[in-house]
Scaffold this motif. Structure first.
Motif, PDB file in Angstrom:
ATOM      1  N   LEU A  30       1.001  -1.153   0.066  1.00 56.52           N
ATOM      2  CA  LEU A  30      -0.117   0.130  -0.026  1.00 56.52           C
ATOM      3  C   LEU A  30       1.051   1.299  -0.019  1.00 56.52           C
ATOM      4  N   ASN A  31       2.200   1.187   0.566  1.00 60.47           N
ATOM      5  CA  ASN A  31       2.946   2.275   0.273  1.00 60.47           C
ATOM      6  C   ASN A  31       3.749   2.649  -0.976  1.00 60.47           C
ATOM      7  N   GLY A  32       3.264   1.919  -2.154  1.00 59.78           N
ATOM      8  CA  GLY A  32       3.537   1.974  -3.492  1.00 59.78           C
ATOM      9  C   GLY A  32       4.481   0.854  -3.906  1.00 59.78           C
ATOM     10  N   PRO A  33       5.143   1.161  -5.073  1.00 56.96           N
ATOM     11  CA  PRO A  33       5.887  -0.129  -5.702  1.00 56.96           C
ATOM     12  C   PRO A  33       7.229  -0.268  -4.858  1.00 56.96           C
ATOM     13  N   GLN A  34       7.518  -1.636  -4.685  1.00 58.09           N
ATOM     14  CA  GLN A  34       8.712  -1.790  -3.844  1.00 58.09           C
ATOM     15  C   GLN A  34       9.339  -3.006  -4.685  1.00 58.09           C
ATOM     16  N   ARG A  35      10.871  -2.891  -4.290  1.00 55.71           N
ATOM     17  CA  ARG A  35      11.474  -4.333  -4.531  1.00 55.71           C
ATOM     18  C   ARG A  35      11.452  -5.570  -3.720  1.00 55.71           C
ATOM     19  N   PHE A  36      11.636  -6.704  -4.244  1.00 54.62           N
ATOM     20  CA  PHE A  36      11.474  -7.753  -3.475  1.00 54.62           C
ATOM     21  C   PHE A  36      12.348  -7.792  -1.976  1.00 54.62           C
ATOM     22  N   SER A  37      13.669  -7.226  -2.182  1.00 51.25           N
ATOM     23  CA  SER A  37      14.107  -7.164  -0.869  1.00 51.25           C
ATOM     24  C   SER A  37      13.705  -6.107   0.034  1.00 51.25           C
ATOM     25  N   ILE A  39      10.553  -5.463   0.701  1.00 46.49           N
ATOM     26  CA  ILE A  39       9.312  -6.014   1.286  1.00 46.49           C
ATOM     27  C   ILE A  39       9.751  -7.154   2.133  1.00 46.49           C
ATOM     28  N   GLU A  40      10.584  -7.910   1.650  1.00 40.41           N
ATOM     29  CA  GLU A  40      11.387  -9.268   2.692  1.00 40.41           C
ATOM     30  C   GLU A  40      11.815  -8.498   3.743  1.00 40.41           C
ATOM     31  N   ALA A  41      12.359  -7.164   3.951  1.00 39.80           N
ATOM     32  CA  ALA A  41      13.269  -6.724   5.072  1.00 39.80           C
ATOM     33  C   ALA A  41      12.070  -5.777   6.065  1.00 39.80           C
ATOM     34  N   ALA A  42      11.316  -5.469   5.364  1.00 36.36           N
ATOM     35  CA  ALA A  42      10.149  -4.788   6.151  1.00 36.36           C
ATOM     36  C   ALA A  42       9.208  -5.657   6.782  1.00 36.36           C
ATOM     37  N   ILE A  43       9.031  -7.013   6.217  1.00 37.67           N
ATOM     38  CA  ILE A  43       8.008  -7.758   7.054  1.00 37.67           C
ATOM     39  C   ILE A  43       8.644  -8.907   7.842  1.00 37.67           C
ATOM     40  N   GLY A  44      10.042  -9.187   7.271  1.00 38.89           N
ATOM     41  CA  GLY A  44      10.725 -10.422   8.280  1.00 38.89           C
ATOM     42  C   GLY A  44      10.553 -11.725   7.775  1.00 38.89           C
ATOM     43  N   ILE A  45       9.872 -11.627   6.315  1.00 41.61           N
ATOM     44  CA  ILE A  45       9.651 -13.019   5.805  1.00 41.61           C
ATOM     45  C   ILE A  45      10.882 -13.835   4.990  1.00 41.61           C
ATOM     46  N   VAL A  73      19.160  -5.913 -13.546  1.00 42.05           N
ATOM     47  CA  VAL A  73      17.764  -5.762 -13.922  1.00 42.05           C
ATOM     48  C   VAL A  73      17.103  -5.476 -12.575  1.00 42.05           C
ATOM     49  N   ARG A  74      16.020  -4.460 -12.652  1.00 40.99           N
ATOM     50  CA  ARG A  74      15.326  -4.205 -11.533  1.00 40.99           C
ATOM     51  C   ARG A  74      13.746  -4.634 -11.665  1.00 40.99           C
ATOM     52  N   ILE A  75      13.246  -5.331 -10.733  1.00 42.46           N
ATOM     53  CA  ILE A  75      12.090  -5.845 -10.497  1.00 42.46           C
ATOM     54  C   ILE A  75      11.366  -5.184  -9.498  1.00 42.46           C
ATOM     55  N   GLU A  76      10.218  -4.594  -9.853  1.00 40.06           N
ATOM     56  CA  GLU A  76       9.304  -4.056  -8.802  1.00 40.06           C
ATOM     57  C   GLU A  76       7.994  -4.694  -8.577  1.00 40.06           C
ATOM     58  N   TYR A  77       7.286  -4.604  -7.452  1.00 37.20           N
ATOM     59  CA  TYR A  77       6.051  -5.242  -7.101  1.00 37.20           C
ATOM     60  C   TYR A  77       4.987  -4.075  -6.888  1.00 37.20           C
ATOM     61  N   SER A  78       4.089  -4.015  -7.188  1.00 31.61           N
ATOM     62  CA  SER A  78       2.984  -2.924  -6.820  1.00 31.61           C
ATOM     63  C   SER A  78       1.471  -3.492  -6.728  1.00 31.61           C
ATOM     64  N   LEU A  79       0.727  -3.061  -6.292  1.00 37.74           N
ATOM     65  CA  LEU A  79      -0.644  -3.368  -6.295  1.00 37.74           C
ATOM     66  C   LEU A  79      -1.494  -2.958  -7.386  1.00 37.74           C
ATOM     67  N   THR A  80      -2.325  -3.896  -8.092  1.00 37.15           N
ATOM     68  CA  THR A  80      -3.225  -3.485  -9.245  1.00 37.15           C
ATOM     69  C   THR A  80      -4.394  -2.561  -8.725  1.00 37.15           C
ATOM     70  N   ASP A  81      -5.041  -2.313  -9.598  1.00 42.28           N
ATOM     71  CA  ASP A  81      -6.326  -1.733  -9.075  1.00 42.28           C
ATOM     72  C   ASP A  81      -7.250  -2.459  -8.110  1.00 42.28           C
ATOM     73  N   LYS A  82      -7.178  -3.794  -8.557  1.00 41.05           N
ATOM     74  CA  LYS A  82      -7.944  -4.915  -7.439  1.00 41.05           C
ATOM     75  C   LYS A  82      -7.214  -4.912  -6.278  1.00 41.05           C
ATOM     76  N   GLY A  83      -5.932  -4.721  -6.209  1.00 42.03           N
ATOM     77  CA  GLY A  83      -4.998  -4.879  -5.101  1.00 42.03           C
ATOM     78  C   GLY A  83      -5.349  -3.700  -4.181  1.00 42.03           C
ATOM     79  N   LEU A  84      -5.251  -2.471  -4.902  1.00 43.52           N
ATOM     80  CA  LEU A  84      -5.584  -1.140  -4.347  1.00 43.52           C
ATOM     81  C   LEU A  84      -6.918  -1.071  -3.704  1.00 43.52           C
ATOM     82  N   SER A  85      -7.773  -2.009  -3.924  1.00 44.89           N
ATOM     83  CA  SER A  85      -9.113  -1.804  -3.614  1.00 44.89           C
ATOM     84  C   SER A  85      -9.377  -2.556  -2.251  1.00 44.89           C
TER      85      SER A  85
END
Length: 110
Positions: A30-37, A39-45, A73-85
């Motif tokens: 929900l904070n916006g597009p993020q890289r894998f690492s 997300i991994e660090a923020a959640i501790g998963i 190569v840079r990969i980012e993950y973000s929520l779609t409109d479905k996810g943002l809903s």
């Protein structure tokens, strides 16, 4: 035996969101597009579990994976409109937790 009165769509939604770590991944994105690492660090998963959750959410159309053709190569993950809903739902859960749950010491979670 009584047949369930729960709507199949509601049941499917609960099965998606209730998977371990899934809610936290959505909440983090929900904070916006993020890289894998990030997300991994923020959640501790673990990386393996995060990868599985992101793939599941991508299949459901909740998360979008974007590859940037850079070196490296840079990969980012973000929520779609479905996810943002899902944001109002996630904010309501956050508000509920602040009202009804006792604070958890950071050390006792691990």
């Amino acid at each position: 035996m009584n047949k369930s009165l729960i709507c199949p769509r509601f049941e499917k939604a609960m099965s998606i969101i209730s998977q371990r770590w899934t809610g936290l991944v959505i909440y983090q994105l929900l904070n916006g597009p993020q890289r894998f690492s990030t997300i991994e660090a923020a959640i501790g998963i673990s990386g393996r579990v995060l990868s599985e959750r992101l793939k599941d959410l991508e299949q459901e159309g909740i998360v979008k994976r974007e590859v940037f053709p850079e070196t490296p190569v840079r990969i980012e993950y973000s929520l779609t409109d479905k996810g943002l809903s899902l944001e109002p739902l996630m904010k309501d859960i956050e508000k509920w937790s602040q009202t009804w749950l006792e604070p958890v010491a950071a050390d006792s979670e691990k």
